[in-house]
Design a protein around this motif. Structure first.
Motif, PDB file in Angstrom:
ATOM      1  N   ALA A  82       0.854  -1.188   0.000  1.00  0.00           N
ATOM      2  CA  ALA A  82       0.000   0.000   0.000  1.00  0.00           C
ATOM      3  C   ALA A  82       0.895   1.245   0.000  1.00  0.00           C
ATOM      4  CB  ALA A  82      -0.911   0.004   1.214  1.00  0.00           C
ATOM      5  N   LYS A  83       0.285   2.399  -0.342  1.00  0.00           N
ATOM      6  CA  LYS A  83       1.026   3.652  -0.394  1.00  0.00           C
ATOM      7  C   LYS A  83       0.261   4.733   0.337  1.00  0.00           C
ATOM      8  CE  LYS A  83       3.763   3.972  -4.475  1.00  0.00           C
ATOM      9  NZ  LYS A  83       3.906   4.377  -5.844  1.00  0.00           N
ATOM     10  N   LEU A  84       0.927   5.392   1.265  1.00  0.00           N
ATOM     11  CA  LEU A  84       0.372   6.560   1.951  1.00  0.00           C
ATOM     12  C   LEU A  84       1.281   7.737   1.659  1.00  0.00           C
ATOM     13  CD1 LEU A  84      -1.562   8.004   3.877  1.00  0.00           C
ATOM     14  CD2 LEU A  84      -0.153   7.169   5.775  1.00  0.00           C
ATOM     15  N   ILE A  85       0.707   8.794   1.071  1.00  0.00           N
ATOM     16  CA  ILE A  85       1.463   9.994   0.733  1.00  0.00           C
ATOM     17  C   ILE A  85       0.797  11.179   1.411  1.00  0.00           C
ATOM     18  CG2 ILE A  85       2.274  11.482  -1.141  1.00  0.00           C
ATOM     19  CD1 ILE A  85       1.814   8.929  -2.977  1.00  0.00           C
ATOM     20  N   ILE A  86       1.525  11.835   2.285  1.00  0.00           N
ATOM     21  CA  ILE A  86       1.012  13.000   3.010  1.00  0.00           C
ATOM     22  C   ILE A  86       1.874  14.197   2.616  1.00  0.00           C
ATOM     23  CG2 ILE A  86       0.573  14.021   5.267  1.00  0.00           C
ATOM     24  CD1 ILE A  86       0.304  11.154   6.378  1.00  0.00           C
ATOM     25  N   GLY A  87       1.240  15.233   2.065  1.00  0.00           N
ATOM     26  CA  GLY A  87       1.957  16.422   1.617  1.00  0.00           C
ATOM     27  C   GLY A  87       2.459  17.270   2.765  1.00  0.00           C
ATOM     28  N   LYS A  88       3.043  18.399   2.432  1.00  0.00           N
ATOM     29  CA  LYS A  88       3.630  19.274   3.456  1.00  0.00           C
ATOM     30  C   LYS A  88       2.551  20.081   4.178  1.00  0.00           C
ATOM     31  CE  LYS A  88       4.491  23.133   0.385  1.00  0.00           C
ATOM     32  NZ  LYS A  88       5.337  24.193  -0.039  1.00  0.00           N
ATOM     33  N   GLY A  89       2.852  20.427   5.423  1.00  0.00           N
ATOM     34  CA  GLY A  89       1.987  21.298   6.205  1.00  0.00           C
ATOM     35  C   GLY A  89       0.666  20.684   6.622  1.00  0.00           C
ATOM     36  N   VAL A  90       0.552  19.358   6.588  1.00  0.00           N
ATOM     37  CA  VAL A  90      -0.699  18.686   6.973  1.00  0.00           C
ATOM     38  C   VAL A  90      -0.748  18.545   8.489  1.00  0.00           C
ATOM     39  CG1 VAL A  90      -2.051  16.554   6.754  1.00  0.00           C
ATOM     40  CG2 VAL A  90      -0.866  17.495   4.762  1.00  0.00           C
ATOM     41  N   PHE A  91      -1.924  18.741   9.060  1.00  0.00           N
ATOM     42  CA  PHE A  91      -2.118  18.675  10.517  1.00  0.00           C
ATOM     43  C   PHE A  91      -3.226  17.689  10.852  1.00  0.00           C
ATOM     44  CE2 PHE A  91      -4.709  20.141  14.135  1.00  0.00           C
ATOM     45  CZ  PHE A  91      -3.778  19.991  15.147  1.00  0.00           C
ATOM     46  N   PHE A  92      -2.926  16.773  11.758  1.00  0.00           N
ATOM     47  CA  PHE A  92      -3.916  15.821  12.272  1.00  0.00           C
ATOM     48  C   PHE A  92      -4.130  16.111  13.751  1.00  0.00           C
ATOM     49  CE2 PHE A  92      -1.918  13.659   8.736  1.00  0.00           C
ATOM     50  CZ  PHE A  92      -2.972  13.053   8.085  1.00  0.00           C
ATOM     51  N   ASN A  93      -5.367  16.377  14.137  1.00  0.00           N
ATOM     52  CA  ASN A  93      -5.657  16.585  15.552  1.00  0.00           C
ATOM     53  C   ASN A  93      -5.746  15.230  16.261  1.00  0.00           C
ATOM     54  OD1 ASN A  93      -6.307  17.943  17.942  1.00  0.00           O
ATOM     55  ND2 ASN A  93      -7.614  19.392  16.873  1.00  0.00           N
ATOM     56  N   TYR A  95      -6.573  11.700  18.018  1.00  0.00           N
ATOM     57  CA  TYR A  95      -7.405  10.513  17.745  1.00  0.00           C
ATOM     58  C   TYR A  95      -7.717  10.267  16.262  1.00  0.00           C
ATOM     59  CZ  TYR A  95      -8.100  10.723  22.774  1.00  0.00           C
ATOM     60  OH  TYR A  95      -7.901  10.782  24.123  1.00  0.00           O
ATOM     61  N   CYS A  96      -6.938  10.793  15.346  1.00  0.00           N
ATOM     62  CA  CYS A  96      -7.165  10.502  13.921  1.00  0.00           C
ATOM     63  C   CYS A  96      -6.630   9.109  13.584  1.00  0.00           C
ATOM     64  CB  CYS A  96      -6.482  11.542  13.039  1.00  0.00           C
ATOM     65  SG  CYS A  96      -7.331  13.137  13.055  1.00  0.00           S
ATOM     66  N   THR A  97      -7.280   8.459  12.620  1.00  0.00           N
ATOM     67  CA  THR A  97      -6.890   7.116  12.200  1.00  0.00           C
ATOM     68  C   THR A  97      -6.833   7.061  10.679  1.00  0.00           C
ATOM     69  OG1 THR A  97      -7.978   6.120  14.119  1.00  0.00           O
ATOM     70  CG2 THR A  97      -7.556   4.678  12.256  1.00  0.00           C
ATOM     71  N   ILE A  98      -5.741   6.496  10.158  1.00  0.00           N
ATOM     72  CA  ILE A  98      -5.619   6.250   8.726  1.00  0.00           C
ATOM     73  C   ILE A  98      -5.395   4.754   8.550  1.00  0.00           C
ATOM     74  CG2 ILE A  98      -4.269   6.671   6.645  1.00  0.00           C
ATOM     75  CD1 ILE A  98      -3.367   9.319   7.928  1.00  0.00           C
ATOM     76  N   ASN A  99      -6.295   4.094   7.804  1.00  0.00           N
ATOM     77  CA  ASN A  99      -6.146   2.674   7.482  1.00  0.00           C
ATOM     78  C   ASN A  99      -5.977   2.556   5.980  1.00  0.00           C
ATOM     79  OD1 ASN A  99      -6.329   1.746  10.100  1.00  0.00           O
ATOM     80  ND2 ASN A  99      -8.530   1.446  10.004  1.00  0.00           N
ATOM     81  N   CYS A 100      -4.743   2.319   5.552  1.00  0.00           N
ATOM     82  CA  CYS A 100      -4.385   2.330   4.134  1.00  0.00           C
ATOM     83  C   CYS A 100      -3.999   0.923   3.696  1.00  0.00           C
ATOM     84  CB  CYS A 100      -3.231   3.305   3.920  1.00  0.00           C
ATOM     85  SG  CYS A 100      -2.668   3.423   2.232  1.00  0.00           S
ATOM     86  N   LEU A 101      -4.878   0.308   2.893  1.00  0.00           N
ATOM     87  CA  LEU A 101      -4.581  -1.011   2.348  1.00  0.00           C
ATOM     88  C   LEU A 101      -4.217  -0.944   0.875  1.00  0.00           C
ATOM     89  CD1 LEU A 101      -5.940  -1.730   5.052  1.00  0.00           C
ATOM     90  CD2 LEU A 101      -6.970  -3.672   3.899  1.00  0.00           C
ATOM     91  N   GLU A 102      -4.545   0.180   0.205  1.00  0.00           N
ATOM     92  CA  GLU A 102      -4.184   0.349  -1.207  1.00  0.00           C
ATOM     93  C   GLU A 102      -3.414   1.653  -1.421  1.00  0.00           C
ATOM     94  OE1 GLU A 102      -6.610   1.047  -5.206  1.00  0.00           O
ATOM     95  OE2 GLU A 102      -6.713  -1.015  -4.465  1.00  0.00           O
ATOM     96  N   LYS A 103      -4.124   2.801  -1.399  1.00  0.00           N
ATOM     97  CA  LYS A 103      -3.449   4.087  -1.567  1.00  0.00           C
ATOM     98  C   LYS A 103      -4.294   5.210  -0.992  1.00  0.00           C
ATOM     99  CE  LYS A 103      -1.185   7.099  -4.906  1.00  0.00           C
ATOM    100  NZ  LYS A 103      -0.899   7.359  -6.333  1.00  0.00           N
ATOM    101  N   ILE A 104      -3.655   6.051  -0.198  1.00  0.00           N
ATOM    102  CA  ILE A 104      -4.273   7.271   0.309  1.00  0.00           C
ATOM    103  C   ILE A 104      -3.282   8.395   0.066  1.00  0.00           C
ATOM    104  CG2 ILE A 104      -5.123   8.523   2.331  1.00  0.00           C
ATOM    105  CD1 ILE A 104      -6.053   5.829   3.475  1.00  0.00           C
ATOM    106  N   GLU A 105      -3.786   9.475  -0.535  1.00  0.00           N
ATOM    107  CA  GLU A 105      -2.950  10.636  -0.823  1.00  0.00           C
ATOM    108  C   GLU A 105      -3.614  11.878  -0.247  1.00  0.00           C
ATOM    109  OE1 GLU A 105      -0.864  12.715  -4.734  1.00  0.00           O
ATOM    110  OE2 GLU A 105      -1.977  10.831  -4.943  1.00  0.00           O
ATOM    111  N   ILE A 106      -2.843  12.660   0.501  1.00  0.00           N
ATOM    112  CA  ILE A 106      -3.359  13.857   1.170  1.00  0.00           C
ATOM    113  C   ILE A 106      -2.519  15.050   0.709  1.00  0.00           C
ATOM    114  CG2 ILE A 106      -3.755  14.988   3.386  1.00  0.00           C
ATOM    115  CD1 ILE A 106      -3.931  12.061   4.565  1.00  0.00           C
ATOM    116  N   GLY A 107      -3.196  16.079   0.170  1.00  0.00           N
ATOM    117  CA  GLY A 107      -2.510  17.246  -0.367  1.00  0.00           C
ATOM    118  C   GLY A 107      -1.981  18.185   0.698  1.00  0.00           C
ATOM    119  N   ASP A 108      -1.121  19.085   0.267  1.00  0.00           N
ATOM    120  CA  ASP A 108      -0.471  20.061   1.144  1.00  0.00           C
ATOM    121  C   ASP A 108      -1.489  20.902   1.916  1.00  0.00           C
ATOM    122  OD1 ASP A 108       1.871  19.191  -0.062  1.00  0.00           O
ATOM    123  OD2 ASP A 108       2.129  21.000  -1.286  1.00  0.00           O
TER     124      ASP A 108
END
Length: 196
Positions: A82-93, A95-108
């Motif tokens: 699987a692929k997880l791509i998180i761009g620059k300047g991203v903020f998670f408050n 108790y956040c959860t990411i479950n990536c079995l294929e691909k998740i991409e998050i922009g700047d």
């Protein structure tokens, strides 16, 4: 005199234990960064390898850009392949959860409120004569979240979703359809008030 001596010894022991724990955590982080499938900018915080999980101690491809921050109690699962791509300047408050079995991409510059959950998969449902939900088989489809989005608290984003740039998702929404850029999505709950 004896009390001061005991206090001094206690403080030294506590300091040694804290330093040992800090060194173990730092060594674990450095070993994690040395993996060939991990590309995390040095500004990432917190530097804690235990946030990241895989399957059978194997982790997929993970890329995290500059100035990304995960607050307390966040969990990131990236299955092998699987692929997880998180761009620059991203903020998670918290108790956040990411479950990536294929691909998740998050922009700047996208921000996530507390308790946001991202799932790029569902359990496979066998609808034959013996109807059941598979525990370890999944249907998968990528998630793509654009730049400069604001995802409110307790939002759930499901597989196959694309959220365009500058979108705002209100608290408590379950996103099961893609969201165009420059769109606000609100949770229109119909609250019912009754007198006692």
């Amino acid at each position: 005199m004896l009390t001061k001596f005991k206090k001094s010894i206690s403080e030294k022991i506590i300091s040694l234990i804290e330093n040992n724990e800090r060194n173990k955590k730092n060594n674990s982080w450095q070993s994690f960064l040395a993996l060939e499938n991990i590309n995390i900018h040095p500004s990432f915080n917190p530097k804690n390898a235990t946030i990241f999980k895989g399957e059978n101690n194997l982790l997929g491809h993970l890329t995290i850009g500059e100035n990304v921050l995960l607050r307390e109690y966040c969990n990131v699962l990236v299955f092998p392949n699987a692929k997880l791509i998180i761009g620059k300047g991203v903020f998670f408050n918290n108790y956040c959860t990411i479950n990536c079995l294929e691909k998740i991409e998050i922009g700047d510059d996208t921000i996530f409120g507390e308790g946001v959950k991202l799932y790029d998969h569902n359990h496979l449902i066998n609808k034959g004569t013996n109807f059941h939900v598979e525990k370890e088989k999944y249907t998968k489809s990528p998630i793509k979240i654009g730049k400069n989005c604001w995802i409110g608290s307790n939002v759930v984003i499901l597989k196959g979703i694309t959220i365009g740039d500058n979108a705002i998702i209100g608290a408590g929404c379950i996103i099961h359809k893609s969201v165009p850029a420059n769109t606000i999505v609100k949770n229109n709950q119909n609250l019912i008030y009754e007198s006692l």
